[in-house]
Design an enzyme around this catalytic site. Structure first.
Site, mmCIF file in Angstrom:
data_model
loop_
_atom_site.group_PDB
_atom_site.id
_atom_site.type_symbol
_atom_site.label_atom_id
_atom_site.label_comp_id
_atom_site.label_asym_id
_atom_site.label_seq_id
_atom_site.Cartn_x
_atom_site.Cartn_y
_atom_site.Cartn_z
ATOM 1 N N TYR A 143 0.826 -1.202 0.000
ATOM 2 C CA TYR A 143 0.000 0.000 0.000
ATOM 3 C C TYR A 143 0.867 1.262 0.000
ATOM 4 C CZ TYR A 143 -4.280 -2.648 0.696
ATOM 5 O OH TYR A 143 -5.352 -3.499 0.520
ATOM 6 N N GLU A 192 -7.759 -7.420 5.557
ATOM 7 C CA GLU A 192 -6.905 -8.483 5.027
ATOM 8 C C GLU A 192 -6.144 -9.190 6.144
ATOM 9 O OE1 GLU A 192 -4.800 -6.162 2.090
ATOM 10 O OE2 GLU A 192 -6.738 -5.664 1.178
#
Length: 398
Positions: free
Chosen positions: A98, A140
């Site tokens: 990310y 996640e």
């Protein structure tokens, strides 16, 4: 929730960002792949990059998330986030990635919007990005924990234990643990990722629903050969059709996916088209094996009876359930299916019981049409669930 400082900035700049978002995402992916070519080779779907669908999905998710932060500041778009998180987990995405995305996305925003990106604007959109990213990272992490896997460590080697040609362009593959032990549990409706090494050395990944009920020693996937075998769109399905044989080894992920059979005894509508039948087969198989008596209406649409993968199996599963019924629509039913209806699914022709929960899987036009028909007939939006393989171009919907 957006901060009080950022909310008016996002509200003022969302139209401009939204208007340029596809240009921003196109530049973002170019910058990302120039810096990290291995991501295009071994992680991102080259077919979706080639046809532009991944850019549209990313653009849609960012715009939808920002819009929801403004319209519903006290809630999160959990349905959208769950779909993305499950897809990411099936690919083995890690939290560090990310940061890489952030670097190149914001470089693209600055380049496309230029002087309009003041420090105040940059700070506000940075907040939007990390609100979404951190929500996904947390989701996640939970998925990895539930799977008993370290972050990103979702891959295993499995052996092809059997292969069946279901239709002219559809093949099913039985997958077995390399050591012969049980393949492991999953929830009916979930999928796995399959990674294959292509002739040019790229390791491309695609998702396939587990198409038989959980509980057995093996798993099964059913693969439809995507048209355009010589293009990125069809390269993995074509490879599996051409190369995957009994005894071969495949790299397969743990099961993920949030289109899963709900507990309870309420009525169900399982509506599919084409290869979208696969998660429904697992759900029906589980219901049959557990002796379920809940009402189940099964609807399937296809081009012809010959194109309908697992047709005989579907009919047997429906017959095994005391309160299940099957309705089929074929564009060209011919003489082989005199009981089927001709044309596209007509939601107005369905008998929908009160409190029905609907599960949809198939091409986007099919799911949109069925969902709109269900909503028109009074089914709650929260009771309509769907699965999309490939980039989710329908983000923001339940």
């Amino acid at each position: 929730m957006l901060s009080t400082e950022s909310a008016p900035v996002i509200r003022a700049t969302l139209p401009a960002v939204g208007a340029a978002i596809e240009e921003i995402t196109a530049l973002f992916y170019r910058k990302l792949f120039e810096a990290h070519p291995e991501l295009l080779r071994d992680l991102f779907n080259r077919g979706n990059q080639a046809n532009g669908e991944q850019r549209k999905a990313l653009a849609g998710s960012i715009a939808a998330f920002a819009g929801m932060l403004l319209e519903r500041p006290d809630s999160r778009p959990d349905a959208m986030l769950a779909r993305i998180a499950n897809k990411h987990a099936s690919l083995g995405i890690t939290s560090d990635q990310y940061k890489v995305v952030h670097t190149h996305l914001f470089a693209a925003i600055a380049e496309v919007l230029g002087d309009a990106v003041t420090p105040e604007v940059a700070s506000a959109w940075d907040e939007v990005y990390w609100l979404m990213a951190n929500a996904l990272i947390a989701a996640e992490a939970r998925l990895y924990q539930e799977a008993g896997a370290a972050e990103g460590e979702v891959w295993r080697t499995m052996r092809v234990a059997g292969r069946t040609q279901e239709t002219a362009d559809t093949v099913s593959l039985v997958l077995r643990s390399e050591d012969g032990s049980p393949a492991g549990p999953f929830r009916p409706g979930q999928y796995v990722s399959v990674q294959v090494e292509l002739p040019d050395g790229a390791r491309q990944i695609r998702q396939y629903s587990l198409s038989a009920a959980p509980g057995g020693t093996d798993w099964r996937i059913t693969v439809k050969q995507v048209q355009g075998a010589g293009t990125p769109e069809g390269e993995v399905s074509s490879w599996l059709h051409r190369e995957a044989k009994a005894g071969d080894l495949l790299t397969v992920s743990m099961p993920f996916g949030d289109l899963v059979l709900p507990d309870g005894d309420g009525p169900l509508l399982l509506a599919s088209a084409g290869i979208g039948c696969t998660p429904m087969l697992a759900m029906l198989g589980h219901l049959a094996e557990t002796g379920s008596t809940r009402p189940v209406q099964v609807v399937h649409a296809d081009r012809t009876p010959a194109d309908h993968a697992h047709l005989t199996e579907l009919q047997e599963l429906v017959q095994a359930l005391p309160k299940a019924a099957l309705e089929r629509w074929y564009e060209q039913p011919g003489d082989a299916a005199p009981q089927a209806r001709a044309g596209l699914v007509d939601v107005d022709a369905l008998e929908l019981p009160a409190g029905v929960t609907a599960y949809l899987c198939g091409p986007l036009p099919f799911m949109r049409a069925v969902r709109e028909g269900l909503l028109r007939r009074g089914v709650s939006a929260s009771a309509v669930h769907y699965e999309v393989f490939g980039p989710d171009l329908w983000l923001g919907q339940n």
